[in-house]
Design an enzyme around this catalytic site. Structure first.
Site, mmCIF file in Angstrom:
data_model
loop_
_atom_site.group_PDB
_atom_site.id
_atom_site.type_symbol
_atom_site.label_atom_id
_atom_site.label_comp_id
_atom_site.label_asym_id
_atom_site.label_seq_id
_atom_site.Cartn_x
_atom_site.Cartn_y
_atom_site.Cartn_z
ATOM 1 C CG ASP A 116 -1.907 1.104 1.268
ATOM 2 O OD1 ASP A 116 -2.733 1.162 0.344
ATOM 3 O OD2 ASP A 116 -1.863 1.921 2.215
ATOM 4 C CD GLU B 267 17.023 -13.734 3.391
ATOM 5 O OE1 GLU B 267 16.155 -13.793 4.299
ATOM 6 O OE2 GLU B 267 17.985 -12.950 3.405
#
Length: 526
Positions: free
Chosen positions: A205, A263
């Site tokens: 956002d 990751e």
């Protein structure tokens, strides 16, 4: 099938993502407000529709002043929407159905009810707690600068000890200071928390808003022109002075987030809500070491015009090509007027909406759909006593409630299967929605729902094989024609039928008979 280890074939590059406005999708407990168990129960609808992923608006702990975009706890579920275990169940069920799950993250501001902000108010000026937010002094008793809130009025609120805090949105949404390392650490923890719970990506956002010019100088505005804080309003953007948006430091944040996503696995992604002033600045968010996608609001802002659509297509593809990113396309979301209404409303508006949708779905990249558009829902004129948008409450101007009315599932009267209770949900539904329910439209070949299902089915046949290049053949006489691999797309924005080129008509949004394409209609040909 896409190889998750190949960034050029990652699942999101040609996906269709369905936006769920959580409180308006499905209600499981009869309180008139949508919730996570309600969504889980309705996930088969999305699988049947043929989308690839869903994006959930915020469901975190929140006082709900801005319907969840004022977050008090980023790692828990608001009791209004269920429990943390309900979020886990939703993700698990979506994955069983072959659907990816994208969740909202709101990093520009917290709720004023967040423990950090309450601590900041208690600690006082100059404290480490206040340093997490944009607290400033003012020498003359007026706000520290002339910035205005996106929701209307000054972007500053004064607290009891005399200091002011910045809120580019509602006063219940204080902006964080991203020059403070603690803010970085907190959000990196939030990302890892949800990645560990199995989510596939994040919608960020106000992704362009985290940093402000450090001086917090006044915005330079033309005399007599109201200062603009955002492009959220449905207007064409002109280049303006915006010291509160799109600062260069923001890109370091997304480079660090990129590493966290990597990751977690090669098939995790992030998409930015970045209202930028140029396509070049939009493309900066999707450089190879930053985010995977950013919303392309140029398509949404374009008027009903073959020339306008052609320009958006050409400019968008040109902007993402140098950084190797995939474009996105969107026509509606929870912040804007639904596109059938933007295109004139009524039957003509719906015809144009279906045509624009078919055109959009043919383009390379990802399409983002907004809940209810597959039912042909139009903007609702919500009575003033039922409006809840903070922008309306601050300004008195009609806000975004009209695109947030709970969607109809079945039956002949409110709540149209939205929940088990009787009567109206949190925003009342119109009394003429019975023909628009999922139940009423299923199996009706002329319905908007079956049109969407067929369009998404056919799209799967070429989405990964038609290539990323688009050749715009022409925009003669209010008609846009372009080619993408073996696919030819014709969009008639004019007021009379036009000749179709040679080829097999795979799908049309309206009448396409006798070699002619009706006005306000699009067709795919092979």
């Amino acid at each position: 099938m896409a190889d998750a280890n190949d960034p050029t074939t990652a699942w999101w590059r040609n996906s269709v993502v369905y936006q769920i406005y959580v409180r308006s999708f499905a209600d499981s407990d009869g309180d008139g407000i949508g919730d996570l168990p309600g969504i889980t129960a309705r996930l088969p609808h999305l699988a049947d529709l043929g989308v690839d992923a869903l994006w959930l608006t915020p469901f975190y702990t929140s006082p709900q002043h801005d319907h969840g975009y004022d977050v008090a706890d980023y790692t828990d579920v608001d009791p209004l929407f269920g429990r943390l275990s309900d979020a886990d169940d939703l993700v698990a069920r979506a994955h069983e159905l072959g659907l990816r799950v994208i969740v909202d993250v709101v990093p520009n501001h917290t709720s004023s009810e967040h423990e950090w902000f309450k601590a900041a108010l208690a600690a006082g000026p100059g404290s480490p707690e206040r340093a997490r937010y944009m607290f400033r002094d003012s020498e003359d008793g007026n706000p520290p600068n002339n910035w205005e809130s996106v929701f209307g009025g000054p972007a500053w609120t004064q607290v009891e000890d005399g200091q002011w805090y910045l809120h580019l949105f509602d006063s219940s949404q204080p902006d964080l200071d991203w020059r403070n390392p603690e803010v970085h650490e907190m959000f990196e923890g939030v990302l890892r928390f949800w990645l560990d719970r199995g989510v596939d990506g994040f919608r960020i956002d106000v992704a362009h808003g985290l940093y402000k010019e450090e001086s917090l100088r006044n915005q330079v505005v033309t005399a007599g022109v109201k200062p603009a804080s955002s492009a959220h309003e449905m207007v064409e953007r002109s280049l303006t002075d915006e010291p509160m948006w799109d600062q260069p430091e923001v890109h370091d944040v997304y480079r660090s987030w990129h590493k966290i996503l990597d990751e977690a696995g090669p098939d995790r992604m992030a998409v930015a809500e970045a209202w930028t002033q140029t396509v070049e600045s939009m493309a900066a968010f999707v450089r190879p070491d930053e985010l995977d996608q950013t919303f392309n609001f140029a398509w949404l802002l374009a008027p009903w015009s073959a020339e306008s659509f052609a320009t958006v297509i050409a400019d968008t593809l040109a902007s993402v090509a140098p950084v190797g990113a995939s474009p996105t396309w969107v026509l509606s979301n929870h912040d804007v007027v639904r596109h059938p209404s933007r295109y004139g409303g009524g039957e003509q508006g719906l015809a144009r909406a279906r045509a624009a949708t078919l055109t959009m779905l043919a383009l390379p990249g990802s399409s983002y759909l907004y809940q209810g558009e597959e039912l042909g829902l139009q903007q609702v004129d919500v009575a003033p006593e039922f409006r809840q948008d903070p922008s309306y409450l601050r300004t008195g101007e009609v806000g975004r409630d009209g695109c947030r009315v709970p969607i109809p599932w079945g039956g002949t009267e409110a709540p149209y299967g939205f929940g088990p209770g009787a009567g109206q949900p949190w925003i009342p539904q119109p009394d003429d929605w019975a023909p628009l329910t999922v139940e009423a439209q299923t199996g009706d070949e002329t319905s908007t729902l079956e049109f969407y299902r067929e369009a998404l089915r056919v799209r799967r046949e070429f989405a990964w094989t038609a290539g990323d290049s688009v050749e715009i053949v022409g925009t003669n006489d209010h008609v846009l024609t372009f080619r993408r691999g073996p696919l030819t797309v014709v969009l008639n924005c004019g007021d009379h039928p036009v000749e179709l080129p040679d080829g097999e008509v795979l799908l049309a949004s309206g009448p396409a008979e006798g070699g002619k394409l009706a006005p306000d209609t699009a067709a795919w040909l092979r």
